[in-house]
Scaffold this active site. Structure first.
Site, PDB file in Angstrom:
ATOM      1  N   HIS A 380      28.982  40.439  64.888  1.00  0.00           N
ATOM      2  CA  HIS A 380      28.099  39.322  64.521  1.00  0.00           C
ATOM      3  C   HIS A 380      28.731  37.951  64.684  1.00  0.00           C
ATOM      4  O   HIS A 380      28.126  36.955  64.290  1.00  0.00           O
ATOM      5  CB  HIS A 380      27.637  39.445  63.072  1.00  0.00           C
ATOM      6  CG  HIS A 380      26.758  40.618  62.801  1.00  0.00           C
ATOM      7  ND1 HIS A 380      25.381  40.562  62.887  1.00  0.00           N
ATOM      8  CD2 HIS A 380      27.053  41.885  62.451  1.00  0.00           C
ATOM      9  CE1 HIS A 380      24.875  41.745  62.587  1.00  0.00           C
ATOM     10  NE2 HIS A 380      25.872  42.563  62.320  1.00  0.00           N
ATOM     11  N   LYS A 571      20.104  26.880  56.410  1.00  0.00           N
ATOM     12  CA  LYS A 571      21.078  27.908  56.772  1.00  0.00           C
ATOM     13  C   LYS A 571      22.360  27.601  56.023  1.00  0.00           C
ATOM     14  O   LYS A 571      22.481  26.538  55.401  1.00  0.00           O
ATOM     15  CB  LYS A 571      21.339  27.919  58.282  1.00  0.00           C
ATOM     16  CG  LYS A 571      21.630  26.513  58.853  1.00  0.00           C
ATOM     17  CD  LYS A 571      21.771  26.505  60.356  1.00  0.00           C
ATOM     18  CE  LYS A 571      20.468  26.503  61.128  1.00  0.00           C
ATOM     19  NZ  LYS A 571      20.216  27.668  61.935  1.00  0.00           N
ATOM     20  N   LYS A 577      27.459  24.923  62.623  1.00  0.00           N
ATOM     21  CA  LYS A 577      25.995  24.825  62.579  1.00  0.00           C
ATOM     22  C   LYS A 577      25.536  23.362  62.631  1.00  0.00           C
ATOM     23  O   LYS A 577      24.379  23.061  62.829  1.00  0.00           O
ATOM     24  CB  LYS A 577      25.455  25.517  61.334  1.00  0.00           C
ATOM     25  CG  LYS A 577      25.711  27.032  61.344  1.00  0.00           C
ATOM     26  CD  LYS A 577      25.169  27.701  60.102  1.00  0.00           C
ATOM     27  CE  LYS A 577      25.569  29.152  59.965  1.00  0.00           C
ATOM     28  NZ  LYS A 577      24.696  30.074  60.737  1.00  0.00           N
ATOM     29  N   LYS A 683      12.225  32.911  62.637  1.00  0.00           N
ATOM     30  CA  LYS A 683      11.275  32.795  61.518  1.00  0.00           C
ATOM     31  C   LYS A 683      10.482  31.492  61.625  1.00  0.00           C
ATOM     32  O   LYS A 683       9.270  31.472  61.417  1.00  0.00           O
ATOM     33  CB  LYS A 683      12.039  32.827  60.179  1.00  0.00           C
ATOM     34  CG  LYS A 683      12.708  34.170  59.913  1.00  0.00           C
ATOM     35  CD  LYS A 683      13.777  34.095  58.816  1.00  0.00           C
ATOM     36  CE  LYS A 683      14.680  35.325  58.929  1.00  0.00           C
ATOM     37  NZ  LYS A 683      15.920  35.222  58.141  1.00  0.00           N
TER      38      LYS A 683
END
Ligand code: 26V
Length: 848
Positions: A380, A571, A577, A683
């Site tokens: 991952h 997140k 990010k 999503k």
């Protein structure tokens, strides 16, 4: 400190969920039955009358009444797969970020309308009740939420499966904001009991640690016996996971740790009460809390104990089940597929070898064949600091036999490497299970790779990068093992439950069957330019935005214009990010608005939510910066309310379910090459948000699906990032050429947002100028331009709405049902129920 009674996670506002989609007629008989079932639970299981029951009592009574109905299906599912001798999937994961189960289970059982009506008749509001359920946060972020989505999809596809993990007493910390700073508080999710779980005091396994290994020569064969020094008991707790339409129910089996001898009575009687239960405290520490994913895997002994504890209990359970139905372990791989969710359960490879060779006397080579055929491993992340390694000495002390097994696996593995590249010492060092360079450490990624027949990445790009970077040499040694399985999300939770109004519109437009076959979403395409339809689609979004605006008003005391563009980044807070890039752009936009207040600015709301790992100082500083910018911007009357910033505290699954349906713009802006997949991106797009993003992770596949004209891509690509990093991290040149960026950086350096403490963000300024590892400065101009492009598009309402509709229409492929079907066919080799939804779209296999 927030009192426990207020601990619903969300404030009073979440009333957008009064399920308008479920307007089917309700069977009177069923209604009466459910009402009496709830009342019976209230009396007999809770011990209260309707008159004295609290909301929480009602919630529990309703949950238990529902659970009864699930259990019938559960038992028949179990019996069917047992009788059929069906192959089973075992999903080993240290994280399951499940969130609330009540409406999820109701929805999948098809019982939402009847429960809503029954509770209504009893004077109780279902959407009120659902807030009583704590949000089960047994995970950090994407990896844990993926495991939860996968559990639901496996049940939907009627794949016999068990999820194995740890029943943490405390889940992911609660985030409380104190003057813009994050503070962590324990998440006591079990404080009021958990109606979903079944304790199984009869399902207990001994898990051993420490001690020494004895070797004897038994008629020419080496026999190892492990004499452990410590034993801990693992007790099972089962939670039923219901698939869509309620036919198939799987178990999530979580282990809790106990001392075999919890109280030393003789010591207790001497009056030393603390020592008397010391053993218990040491044992129970194992399942006390979830490890944050910021701890560099380096070192924490308790974490290694957690990993072995859950691996050992799960494998004993699996082997026990197999032996009782199949008699031996020779055909294990024909009956069991074990998926390792990241390297955290890698010890399973050595534990199965130990069970086969030491306990069941299999020959090494045969045991190895069985093991490799049984396991597969999902990677991952490529971040080097996230790849687990353990010091050899720690291993030796805690798991001496497992270390021996690792050495032996390594001997055969290195022999293969030598055969492949004779004399190449570098090559051997790079594939070895032991890292000799950094003080001898066991590499869990290498172990999982060597012990698995398939290794998958979680997006096409990520799987390609695995072959080119971390697993380059292993890929060469074991060609064909690496494969791609692009992540997915369960539409039941992220569309049906989170966005009931959009679901109602989709059912009407695409037909009822869309709930069973998401590929029918493509029927939306023909309506995408229909102005009448567009209006209805926008009304749904507007309604969801009103609900979110109310929530933000209540929690943050910020008044929002629901017709503004809701720009959302939700997140974990992490440098890669790049929440920093987003807030820098916010600052630049703020400056531009102030310079030219009369211009035709698009009203925007910048919404942030996410937790920083407790020890990640820099990430916490970024949160503080966002809060400080919010403070200044939100109180600047000269903007006329055109720009607002909100940081929503305590992000969790339930909060995501409110934010996502209300988003217009989805921020997926990681440094290219660093986000393995992302699932929030899916999503948000499914709920009609346009994506602004880099070519990273699954963003690339989302672009391919929705069309390049319906997404805003900007910034450096992964290859460019590698090149730039090699050239150096100094961004002075870039900043010199961008007055806008220079001004934004200077604003944070000079205390424009922290007048009382001008030096607060000096470290951020420094990093932006001289240590731009995450390419925030390098990507700034391109991002700013892309945002202004978004402004321009927003002003053409029909075109924006069309793009938004097309995003929804083209997201079917990102259903986790599709992902799970691919795992089932290509990795696990288990059949999928014939009535399950068909495989959507074309297969995307990673290149190379
Ligand atoms: C772990 C660590 C540990 C050490 C310090 C920094 C660090 C940073 C990140 C991580 C991530 C752990 C693995 C993880 O959660 N990966 C996420 O998995 C999602 C599901 O596949 C995927 O969508 C996300 O892109 C990926 O970050």
């Amino acid at each position: 400190m927030i009192p426990k009674s207020e601990w619903q996670g969300l404030g009073a506002l979440q009333e957008q969920t009064n399920y308008p989609l479920l307007n089917q007629p309700i069977d009177e008989l069923a209604l009466g039955e459910i009402k009496s079932a709830i009342l019976a639970k209230l009396r007999l299981a809770i011990g209260k009358d309707a008159g004295m029951a609290t909301r929480r009592d009602w919630y529990k009574a309703a949950a238990l009444a529902l659970r009864d109905r699930i259990v019938h299906h559960w038992l028949s599912t179990e019996k069917e797969s047992y009788d059929a001798g069906a192959k089973r999937v075992y999903y080993l994961s240290l994280e399951f970020l499940i969130g609330r189960l009540f409406t999820d289970a109701l929805n999948n059982m098809g019982l939402l309308p009847v429960f809503e009506a029954a509770l209504g008749d009893l004077g109780v509001d279902l959407s009120d009740l659902r807030k009583c359920e704590p949000d089960a946060a047994l995970g950090n972020g994407g990896l844990g939420r993926l495991a939860a989505c996968f559990m639901e999809s496996m049940a939907t596809l009627a794949i016999p499966a068990i999820g194995y993990g740890i029943r943490y007493d405390f889940g992911l910390f609660r985030q409380i904001m104190n003057q813009g700073w994050q503070q962590e508080y324990p998440d006591e999710w079990l404080a009021y009991g958990n109606p979903w779980e079944f304790q199984r005091p009869e399902v207990v396994y001994n898990v051993h640690f420490g001690g020494h290994v004895e070797h004897v020569n038994d008629r020419g064969r080496d026999r190892a016996t492990w004499h452990p020094a410590e034993t801990i008991e693992a007790m099972a707790y089962d939670t039923p996971i219901v698939g869509w339409r309620g036919q198939h129910v799987n178990a999530l089996r979580l282990w809790s740790a106990h001392a075999p001898d919890p109280l030393k009575l003789d010591v207790f009687n001497t009056g030393d009460y603390v020592s008397a239960s010391a053993e218990q405290a040491r044992a129970e520490a194992i399942c006390k809390f979830l490890y944050p994913n910021d701890e560099s895997a380096a070192g924490r002994e308790l974490r290694l104990r957690q990993e072995y504890f859950f691996v050992s209990a799960s494998l004993q359970d699996l082997v026990h089940r197999h032996l009782s139905s199949d008699g031996g372990l020779r055909n294990l791989a024909q009956k069991a597929a074990v998926q390792l969710n990241d390297t955290h359960p890698s010890l399973a490879v050595t534990e199965l070898m130990r069970i086969l060779v030491d306990l069941h006397s299999y020959r090494w080579d045969e045991a190895w064949k069985i093991t490799v055929a049984t396991f597969s491993y999902t990677n991952h992340t490529l971040l080097p600091e996230a790849l687990e390694t353990w010091p050899v000495e720690l291993f030796e002390r805690l798991l001496p036999r497992h270390l021996e097994i690792i050495y032996r696996i390594n001997v055969q593995h290195l022999a293969l490497a030598e055969e492949r590249c004779p004399g190449d010492i570098e090559y051997r060092a790079s594939v070895s299970l032991i890292d000799e360079k950094s003080g001898r450490r066991v590499r869990m990624g290498q172990l999982a790779f060597v012990g698995s027949h398939r290794i998958n990445g979680v997006s096409a790009m990520h799987s390609d990068l695995m072959k080119e970077t971390v697993f380059h040499d292993l890929h060469h040694l074991y060609p064909g093992r690496i494969t791609n399985k692009t992540n997915g999300i369960t539409f039941r939770r992220w569309l049906m439950l989170a966005n009931p109004r959009l679901t109602a519109l989709l059912r009407e437009t695409c037909g009822e069957a869309v709930l069973d076959d998401f590929s029918l979403l493509e029927r939306l395409e023909s309506h995408s330019s229909d102005l009448e339809f567009q209006k209805r689609f926008r009304d749904v979004k507007h309604h969801n935005k009103l609900a979110l605006a109310r929530l933000i008003g209540e929690r943050n005391h910020v008044k929002l214009d629901p017709s503004a563009l809701f720009d959302v980044q939700i997140k974990r807070i992490h440098e890669y990010k790049r929440q920093l890039l987003n807030i820098l752009e916010t600052i630049a936009l703020y400056h531009a608005m102030k310079d030219n207040p009369q211009a035709n600015w698009v009203p925007r709301v910048k919404i942030f939510s996410g937790k920083a790992a407790a020890s990640y100082r820099y990430a916490k500083l970024i949160i503080k910066l966002i809060s400080d910018v919010a403070e200044v911007v939100n109180n600047d009357a000269s903007l006329g309310g055109k720009l607002k910033v909100a940081f929503l505290a305590d992000y969790n699954v339930s909060l995501a379910e409110v934010i996502i349906p209300a988003a217009d713009l989805s921020e997926q802006i990681s440094t290219a090459g660093m986000e393995a997949s992302g699932t929030g991106n899916m999503k948000l797009a499914l709920n009609g948000a346009l994506t602004i993003g880099t070519l990273d992770g699954a963003n690339i596949e989302i672009r391919d699906a929705v069309g390049a004209e319906n997404i805003a891509i900007f910034g450096l690509e992964a290859g460019d990032v590698m090149v730039r990093r090699k050239q150096g991290l100094d961004a002075s040149d870039i900043i010199r050429k961008s007055p806008r960026l220079e001004r934004a950086i200077r604003a944070i350096e000079s205390g424009e947002f922290s007048p009382g403490d001008p030096a607060r963000f000096a470290s951020i300024g420094h990093a932006l100028r001289y240590l731009d590892h995450y390419m925030v400065s390098a990507d700034f101009d391109s991002y700013y331009e892309a945002q202004r492009g978004i402004d321009a598009r927003w002003q053409v309402i029909p075109a924006w709405t069309r793009a938004s509709i097309l995003n929804v229409a083209r997201m079917a492929w990102f259903s986790s049902d599709r992902t799970i079907r691919e795992y089932a066919e290509d990795i696990w080799h288990v059949p999928v129920h014939p009535s399950a939804p068909p495989l959507i779209g074309t297969r995307r296999e990673a290149k190379g």
